[in-house]
Design a protein around this motif. Structure first.
Motif, PDB file in Angstrom:
ATOM      1  N   LEU A  74      27.547  71.801 -25.551  1.00 22.35           N
ATOM      2  CA  LEU A  74      28.801  71.350 -26.113  1.00 22.35           C
ATOM      3  C   LEU A  74      29.740  72.366 -26.734  1.00 22.35           C
ATOM      4  N   THR A 130      35.164  66.099 -31.615  1.00 19.60           N
ATOM      5  CA  THR A 130      36.070  66.056 -30.189  1.00 19.60           C
ATOM      6  C   THR A 130      37.544  66.413 -30.497  1.00 19.60           C
ATOM      7  N   VAL A 171      35.716  69.704 -27.035  1.00 21.09           N
ATOM      8  CA  VAL A 171      34.836  69.664 -28.450  1.00 21.09           C
ATOM      9  C   VAL A 171      35.235  70.831 -29.187  1.00 21.09           C
ATOM     10  N   PHE A 179      29.294  66.482 -33.482  1.00 18.45           N
ATOM     11  CA  PHE A 179      30.363  67.353 -33.137  1.00 18.45           C
ATOM     12  C   PHE A 179      31.684  66.534 -33.015  1.00 18.45           C
TER      13      PHE A 179
END
Ligand code: PLP
Length: 377
Positions: free
Chosen positions: A263, A301, A269, A299
């Protein structure tokens, strides 16, 4: 006894004489008495049930507590602990918490006369600043849901002891396999057993584990009086789930590290919150106070559109609210777990329209990554 052995064999308590390898499900509401004033030790299943008792002993052993109580849900466990306090009592709580606990404190406990102050508990001095003469407890979650903030449990325990406060730790995210708050000075440990302990996204459960017999007596009284106990069949499912806790936790953590690193390399991200990344602000504390980093990742975006697209396009990963099971789940905290937290408060913590939470399961890590990749495109 080694933790892996406790997971499989529990307290090695023999529940009957048949030689059965698994714990029987004592599906009974009540127990007959042999005579007046005589009891088998079991009177009524809200108070004691042999299947639930077996589970409670395993969880107490895993958390190094003197007693554990198994509740119907994690929220039932938190709500029952709140009954230790009376009108006018004050509690300092982490500023990042599961939304259900936040809702309980501010919509129910406050109505009952308790007061709360929130503090950034990653900074223990902030807790000290909130303590007043009416303070009775500190309630923390570490790592926290969903921002993965890490609080130094031993440092907070020191503050709690110095001021005569109870330290309550929600240990759901790491489970007793990776972290034992009682060893670090906590008085009460809470779990949503629905998550890693159950491990299969099939049963709701909750636990309260206590460090002293005095707390056990107080909480057993509340447990039998409020009555939110775990049913015998669900207790059996939890016992079964815990047998594989160690191998699930290890596999999920291994997958999570691969996924978090992947990620971090994705242009769409913008931030990855995983305690196992050396760049995480709580990494060093985690290494000190826990045996692992777990498998929860949140996380951010680059846009709301990317977040929504990802939720709608995942195929293997399920867009569902919960965590800790063998299936990888993705959650939209803003609309799901933290929907009832006031918007300004939520956004100040980073729980915005771009934040997603991933509970990494035991599938092949490459399959999870392939799914995320096609959903992010
Ligand atoms: N504590 C934490 C950290 C949670 O994430 C949850 C649920 O998501 C709970 C408590 C409440 O548990 P339950 O859903 O079993 O009531």
């Amino acid at each position: 006894m080694d933790i892996n052995t406790i997971c499989v064999h529990g307290n090695a308590h023999k529940t009957d004489d048949t030689g059965c390898v698994t714990v029987p499900i004592y599906q009974t509401a009540t127990f007959a008495h042999l005579g007046v004033g005589q009891s088998t030790g079991y009177d009524y299943s809200r108070l004691q049930n042999p299947t639930r008792e077996q589970l409670e002993q395993v969880v107490a052993a895993l958390e190094h507590g003197v007693d554990a109580m198994a509740f119907s849900t994690g929220m039932a466990a938190v709500a029952t602990v709140m009954e230790l306090f009376k009108m006018g009592d004050h509690i300092v709580v982490s500023n990042d918490l599961y939304g259900g606990s936040h809702r309980l404190f501010h919509h129910i406990s406050e109505k009952n006369g308790l007061t709360f102050d929130t503090a950034d508990t990653t900074e223990p001095s902030q807790i000290e600043r909130c303590i007043k003469p009416q303070s009775k407890a500190i309630f923390i979650e570490t790592p926290s849901n969903p921002m993965m903030q890490v609080t130094d449990i031993a440092a907070v325990a020191k503050i709690a002891k110095a001021h005569g406060l109870l330290l309550i730790v929600d240990n759901t995210f790491l489970s007793p396999y990776f972290q034992n708050p009682i060893d670090l000075g906590a008085d009460i440990v809470i779990h949503s057993g629905t998550k890693y302990l159950g491990g299969h996204n099939d049963t709701l459960a909750g636990f309260v584990v206590v460090a002293t017999t005095e707390l056990s007596e107080k909480l057993r009284f509340l447990f039998k009086t409020i009555g939110a106990c775990l049913a015998p069949f669900d207790s059996y499912l939890l016992i079964r789930g815990i047998k594989t806790l160690s191998i699930r936790m290890e596999r999920q953590q291994e997958n999570a590290l691969k996924i978090a690193n992947w990620l971090c390399r994705q242009p769409k991200v913008k931030a990855v919150h995983y305690v196992g990344l050396p760049s995480h602000p709580g990494y060093e504390i985690s290494r000190r106070q826990a045996r692992g980093f777990g498998s929860m990742i949140s996380f951010e975006t680059d846009s709301e559109q990317t977040a929504r697209q990802l939720l709608e396009r995942v195929k293997l990963i399920l867009f569902a609210e919960s965590l800790g099971g063998v299936e990888t789940l993705i959650t939209y905290p803003m609309l799901q777990t933290h929907a009832d937290v006031p918007q300004a408060e939520r956004e100040a913590k980073g729980i915005n329209e771009r934040l997603l939470r991933l509970s990494v399961g035991i599938e092949g890590a490459d399959d999870i990554i392939t799914d995320l990749e096609q959903a992010l495109k």
